[in-house]
Scaffold this motif. Structure first.
Motif, PDB file in Angstrom:
ATOM      1  N   ASP A  22       8.508  27.610  42.156  1.00 21.65           N
ATOM      2  CA  ASP A  22       7.426  27.042  42.002  1.00 21.65           C
ATOM      3  C   ASP A  22       6.515  28.126  41.757  1.00 21.65           C
ATOM      4  N   PRO A  23       5.802  28.201  40.398  1.00 21.33           N
ATOM      5  CA  PRO A  23       4.725  29.125  40.142  1.00 21.33           C
ATOM      6  C   PRO A  23       3.751  29.464  41.085  1.00 21.33           C
ATOM      7  N   GLN A  24       3.220  28.409  41.732  1.00 21.91           N
ATOM      8  CA  GLN A  24       2.041  28.630  42.579  1.00 21.91           C
ATOM      9  C   GLN A  24       2.588  29.357  43.735  1.00 21.91           C
ATOM     10  N   HIS A  25       3.538  28.905  44.193  1.00 18.61           N
ATOM     11  CA  HIS A  25       4.187  29.627  45.541  1.00 18.61           C
ATOM     12  C   HIS A  25       4.691  30.847  45.040  1.00 18.61           C
ATOM     13  N   ALA A  26       5.451  31.257  43.924  1.00 20.08           N
ATOM     14  CA  ALA A  26       5.656  32.645  43.803  1.00 20.08           C
ATOM     15  C   ALA A  26       4.383  33.645  43.649  1.00 20.08           C
ATOM     16  N   VAL A  27       3.359  33.274  42.941  1.00 23.24           N
ATOM     17  CA  VAL A  27       2.333  34.080  42.835  1.00 23.24           C
ATOM     18  C   VAL A  27       1.748  34.391  44.061  1.00 23.24           C
ATOM     19  N   MET A  28       1.593  33.457  44.961  1.00 27.59           N
ATOM     20  CA  MET A  28       0.971  33.456  46.267  1.00 27.59           C
ATOM     21  C   MET A  28       1.925  34.222  47.192  1.00 27.59           C
ATOM     22  N   LEU A  29       3.281  34.059  46.949  1.00 24.73           N
ATOM     23  CA  LEU A  29       4.014  35.059  47.650  1.00 24.73           C
ATOM     24  C   LEU A  29       3.969  36.381  47.382  1.00 24.73           C
ATOM     25  N   ALA A  30       3.841  36.618  45.950  1.00 25.90           N
ATOM     26  CA  ALA A  30       3.562  38.073  45.380  1.00 25.90           C
ATOM     27  C   ALA A  30       2.260  38.631  46.242  1.00 25.90           C
ATOM     28  N   CYS A  31       1.196  37.929  46.188  1.00 27.86           N
ATOM     29  CA  CYS A  31       0.037  38.273  46.655  1.00 27.86           C
ATOM     30  C   CYS A  31       0.231  38.710  48.200  1.00 27.86           C
ATOM     31  N   ASP A  32       0.760  37.957  48.837  1.00 27.88           N
ATOM     32  CA  ASP A  32       1.160  38.041  50.251  1.00 27.88           C
ATOM     33  C   ASP A  32       1.978  39.427  50.524  1.00 27.88           C
ATOM     34  N   LEU A  33       2.891  39.666  49.762  1.00 25.49           N
ATOM     35  CA  LEU A  33       3.831  40.859  49.404  1.00 25.49           C
ATOM     36  C   LEU A  33       2.997  42.293  49.404  1.00 25.49           C
ATOM     37  N   LEU A  34       2.021  42.130  48.496  1.00 28.53           N
ATOM     38  CA  LEU A  34       1.074  43.033  48.355  1.00 28.53           C
ATOM     39  C   LEU A  34       0.226  43.226  49.406  1.00 28.53           C
ATOM     40  N   VAL A  35      -0.390  42.329  50.067  1.00 29.79           N
ATOM     41  CA  VAL A  35      -1.155  42.800  51.397  1.00 29.79           C
ATOM     42  C   VAL A  35      -0.366  43.117  52.479  1.00 29.79           C
ATOM     43  N   ALA A  36       1.132  42.929  52.488  1.00 34.30           N
ATOM     44  CA  ALA A  36       1.935  43.494  53.683  1.00 34.30           C
ATOM     45  C   ALA A  36       2.553  44.935  53.224  1.00 34.30           C
ATOM     46  N   GLY A  37       2.082  45.347  51.837  1.00 36.09           N
ATOM     47  CA  GLY A  37       2.293  46.719  51.467  1.00 36.09           C
ATOM     48  C   GLY A  37       3.594  46.798  50.735  1.00 36.09           C
ATOM     49  N   VAL A  38       4.020  45.700  50.200  1.00 33.95           N
ATOM     50  CA  VAL A  38       4.927  45.944  49.430  1.00 33.95           C
ATOM     51  C   VAL A  38       4.485  45.809  47.901  1.00 33.95           C
ATOM     52  N   ASP A  39       4.390  46.911  47.483  1.00 35.27           N
ATOM     53  CA  ASP A  39       3.467  46.981  46.130  1.00 35.27           C
ATOM     54  C   ASP A  39       4.409  47.409  44.868  1.00 35.27           C
ATOM     55  N   SER A  40       5.526  47.123  44.728  1.00 35.98           N
ATOM     56  CA  SER A  40       6.574  47.615  43.487  1.00 35.98           C
ATOM     57  C   SER A  40       5.796  46.947  42.497  1.00 35.98           C
ATOM     58  N   ASP A  41       6.277  47.570  41.111  1.00 29.87           N
ATOM     59  CA  ASP A  41       5.752  47.123  39.848  1.00 29.87           C
ATOM     60  C   ASP A  41       5.851  45.558  39.446  1.00 29.87           C
ATOM     61  N   ALA A  42       7.063  45.050  40.074  1.00 23.79           N
ATOM     62  CA  ALA A  42       7.379  43.786  39.753  1.00 23.79           C
ATOM     63  C   ALA A  42       6.658  42.873  40.724  1.00 23.79           C
ATOM     64  N   VAL A  43       6.205  43.118  41.699  1.00 24.09           N
ATOM     65  CA  VAL A  43       5.087  42.466  42.761  1.00 24.09           C
ATOM     66  C   VAL A  43       4.078  42.416  42.153  1.00 24.09           C
ATOM     67  N   VAL A  44       3.413  43.544  41.650  1.00 23.99           N
ATOM     68  CA  VAL A  44       2.170  43.628  41.338  1.00 23.99           C
ATOM     69  C   VAL A  44       2.046  42.695  40.064  1.00 23.99           C
ATOM     70  N   ALA A  45       3.102  42.813  38.940  1.00 26.18           N
ATOM     71  CA  ALA A  45       3.214  41.981  37.981  1.00 26.18           C
ATOM     72  C   ALA A  45       3.094  40.519  38.210  1.00 26.18           C
TER      73      ALA A  45
END
Length: 163
Positions: A22-45
């Protein structure tokens, strides 16, 4: 990464394996990962994508890059079915998806390799009632029956994990 984020990531990974992320869930999940400190290149992208306009096939590819970068193996088919079913049931019970959507998403229980395939006739009966008798609009009775099915699925999965 906390357990809730990992659960969400695994559920979206499983959804991409069985259908499409689900594109919306995937993007929001990536944002939440960033907030949690998971800032890999793929997560940022993935977090930089538009949740409204990201095509599902691009979301699949971006999500696959995230899981590969984090070293998460692709789940086996029965595990993927269980993850998507559990996620769908939780969304039904917390009303984050409409009953009409949840009813159809529960067809996942009939997927090849499903540990819940015996529940497919129940899902099919609810979907038929929704479409044939209710013209695609869930009433209170269908919502109650769907919530009961969602709890049954979650209880069976919890019992199976504790065995």
């Amino acid at each position: 990464m906390d357990d809730e984020l990992l659960r969400r990531l695994r559920a979206e990974q499983a959804r991409a394996l069985l259908y499409d992320a689900d594109p919306q869930h995937a993007v929001m999940l990536a944002c939440d990962l960033l907030v949690a400190g998971v800032d890999s290149d793929a997560v940022v992208a993935l977090a930089a994508e538009s949740a409204r306009t990201l095509p599902a096939h691009h979301a699949n590819r971006r999500l696959a890059a995230v899981t590969a970068e984090l070293g998460l193996p692709e789940p086996e088919l029965p595990t993927a079915v269980a993850l998507v079913a559990a996620d769908t049931c939780e969304r039904i019970l917390d009303h984050s998806i409409p009953a009409e959507v949840g009813t159809h998403r529960l067809y996942v229980v009939g997927h090849e390799g499903s540990p819940l395939d015996d529940l497919l006739p129940t899902v099919a009966a609810l979907a038929a009632h929704l479409e044939d008798d209710l013209d695609g609009r869930a009433d209170d009775d269908l919502q109650t029956r769907l919530a009961a099915l969602a709890r049954t699925i979650l209880n069976r999965m919890t019992a199976g994990n504790s065995a």
